[in-house]
Design an enzyme around this catalytic site. Structure first.
Site, mmCIF file in Angstrom:
data_model
loop_
_atom_site.group_PDB
_atom_site.id
_atom_site.type_symbol
_atom_site.label_atom_id
_atom_site.label_comp_id
_atom_site.label_asym_id
_atom_site.label_seq_id
_atom_site.Cartn_x
_atom_site.Cartn_y
_atom_site.Cartn_z
ATOM 1 N N TYR A 164 -3.197 5.178 -4.476
ATOM 2 C CA TYR A 164 -4.378 6.022 -4.564
ATOM 3 C C TYR A 164 -3.932 7.289 -5.270
ATOM 4 C CZ TYR A 164 -6.661 3.066 -1.063
ATOM 5 O OH TYR A 164 -7.217 2.020 -0.384
ATOM 6 N N SER A 220 0.821 -1.196 0.000
ATOM 7 C CA SER A 220 0.000 0.000 0.000
ATOM 8 C C SER A 220 0.862 1.257 0.000
ATOM 9 C CB SER A 220 -0.896 0.012 1.246
ATOM 10 O OG SER A 220 -1.549 1.258 1.383
ATOM 11 N N HIS A 274 -13.292 -4.319 -2.963
ATOM 12 C CA HIS A 274 -12.656 -3.762 -1.762
ATOM 13 C C HIS A 274 -12.957 -4.609 -0.532
ATOM 14 C CE1 HIS A 274 -10.412 0.123 -1.424
ATOM 15 N NE2 HIS A 274 -10.404 -0.227 -0.148
ATOM 16 N N THR A 334 -5.883 1.954 -7.303
ATOM 17 C CA THR A 334 -7.209 1.641 -6.774
ATOM 18 C C THR A 334 -8.203 2.698 -7.241
ATOM 19 O OG1 THR A 334 -6.219 0.610 -4.828
ATOM 20 C CG2 THR A 334 -8.538 1.214 -4.682
ATOM 21 N N ARG A 347 -15.714 -3.551 1.818
ATOM 22 C CA ARG A 347 -15.460 -2.450 2.742
ATOM 23 C C ARG A 347 -15.885 -1.099 2.176
ATOM 24 N NH1 ARG A 347 -11.564 -3.628 6.735
ATOM 25 N NH2 ARG A 347 -10.392 -1.698 6.465
ATOM 26 N N LYS A 404 -7.304 -1.577 -10.014
ATOM 27 C CA LYS A 404 -7.897 -2.368 -8.922
ATOM 28 C C LYS A 404 -9.265 -1.819 -8.541
ATOM 29 C CE LYS A 404 -6.883 -3.900 -4.184
ATOM 30 N NZ LYS A 404 -8.095 -3.381 -3.529
#
Length: 350
Positions: free
Chosen positions: A130, A108, A241, A156, A244, A217
């Site tokens: 991100y 991440s 996700h 993402t 989530r 993603k």
């Protein structure tokens, strides 16, 4: 995590252990009432397996090819931010466990340790991203990603806003540092939030700027995949996700075949969501995925028992997959095809 193996006992959380409660809120938090999170795992079970017999399975080979690179196994460790909340060694522990087991790390951009420090342990890895509104913020980070040895970027795209996870926000917020270790010049982490205006042009820009393959993603539809590939992406990660973000979305097992048929061997397809056993991995690959990503079981293991627990979950999951290869008469991964599966009666169209 695998229901039949590798499940560590949770550490008792004391009434005053606010940090442990925060970590659990973060790890176990789901959108809505959790229907999507539950549905992800259940959907894999709706495919029955039709094994071959009279096949030589003296040796099984779990290796796969992803983006032209041979990986030791089809397991990719899914990215999740702030692993230091679960264990002091955070991503370092996860990377060490993954590397020793033959799993590939997807890191991440919100990691608790600098990407260079983690990459020194993991070796070649996939970098999750991100994409913030201010693209100038991310350019120096992307240069570091390339230098650190990432072989792909997974951007993402399914979180233009945060899903309803009240327990997550209430529990974790007090322990989220204001600054990110990977973006030291950014004073307010909110600046790093995913932009609401990410488009196909951004995928093209990412690929041209980094020269790396781009995985998108958070895709669940075949028509979106076509747009992604047209923009220059090398592939997609089929993902909701982990349940989530938006509750009620299609399980990834159900979305997978439409997407695989759309790309028709022209792009890489990875799938996550509800992968809990070696037979789940087998089902995913037989349906056309090139690899799978596993997240929640490893996050839970890290919080429960650190590197040792993560290593055990991965080891058990890989052993279970090897056994599934042997018992289906398919000693190599390319031999896993759809004819090994039959939808259960309850999932067949009436």
């Amino acid at each position: 995590m695998p229901e039949s193996s590798g499940q560590s006992q949770r550490r008792p959380i004391g009434a005053g252990d606010a940090r442990s409660r925060a970590a659990s809120a973060y790890i176990d938090g789901v959108a809505g009432d959790g229907a999507t999170a539950r549905g992800n795992a259940a959907a894999w079970q709706r495919y029955s397996i039709r094994p071959h017999v009279l096949r030589d399975v003296t040796v099984v080979d779990p290796r796969v090819t992803v983006l032209g690179r041979t990986l030791p196994s089809p397991i990719i460790v899914a990215p999740w931010a702030g692993q230091g909340h679960a264990d002091p060694r955070g991503e370092l522990a996860t990377a060490r466990a993954a590397t020793s087991c033959g799993a590939t790390l997807c890191l991440s951009s919100g990691s608790s340790y600098p990407i260079e420090t983690v990459a020194a342990i993991s070796g070649p890895y996939i970098q999750q991203l991100y994409l913030p509104t201010n693209r100038n913020i991310v350019a120096p980070f992307l240069r570091r990603v390339v230098a650190a040895g990432a072989f792909a970027i997974a951007v993402t795209v399914d979180n233009p806003t945060t899903g309803t996870r009240a327990s997550f926000r209430a529990g974790l917020a007090p322990y989220t540092p204001l600054r990110s270790v990977n973006f030291p010049s950014v004073r307010d982490r909110r600046t790093l939030a995913a932009a609401t205006d990410v488009t196909a042009r951004d995928i093209t820009w990412l690929q041209e700027f980094t020269g790396l393959p781009i995985l998108v993603k958070g895709v669940l539809r075949g028509d979106d995949v076509a747009q992604v590939i047209d923009a220059g992406a090398a592939g997609v990660i089929v993902s909701n996700h982990g349940g989530r973000q938006l509750d009620g979305t299609i399980p990834t097992a159900e979305a997978l075949t439409d997407i695989v048929d759309t790309v028709s061997d022209t792009a890489t397809v990875i799938v996550d969501g509800g992968i809990r056993t070696g037979t789940d991995i087998l089902r995913a690959i037989a349906l056309g995925a090139d690899a799978v990503a596993v997240g929640h079981p490893l996050a839970r293991a890290l919080a429960d028992g650190g590197e040792t627990a993560v290593h055990k979950v991965l080891t058990d999951l890989l052993a279970d997959f090897d056994t599934a290869l042997a018992l289906t008469g398919t000693p190599t991964v390319p031999e896993l095809t759809r004819d090994l599966l039959s939808p259960s009666p309850s999932s067949r169209p009436q």
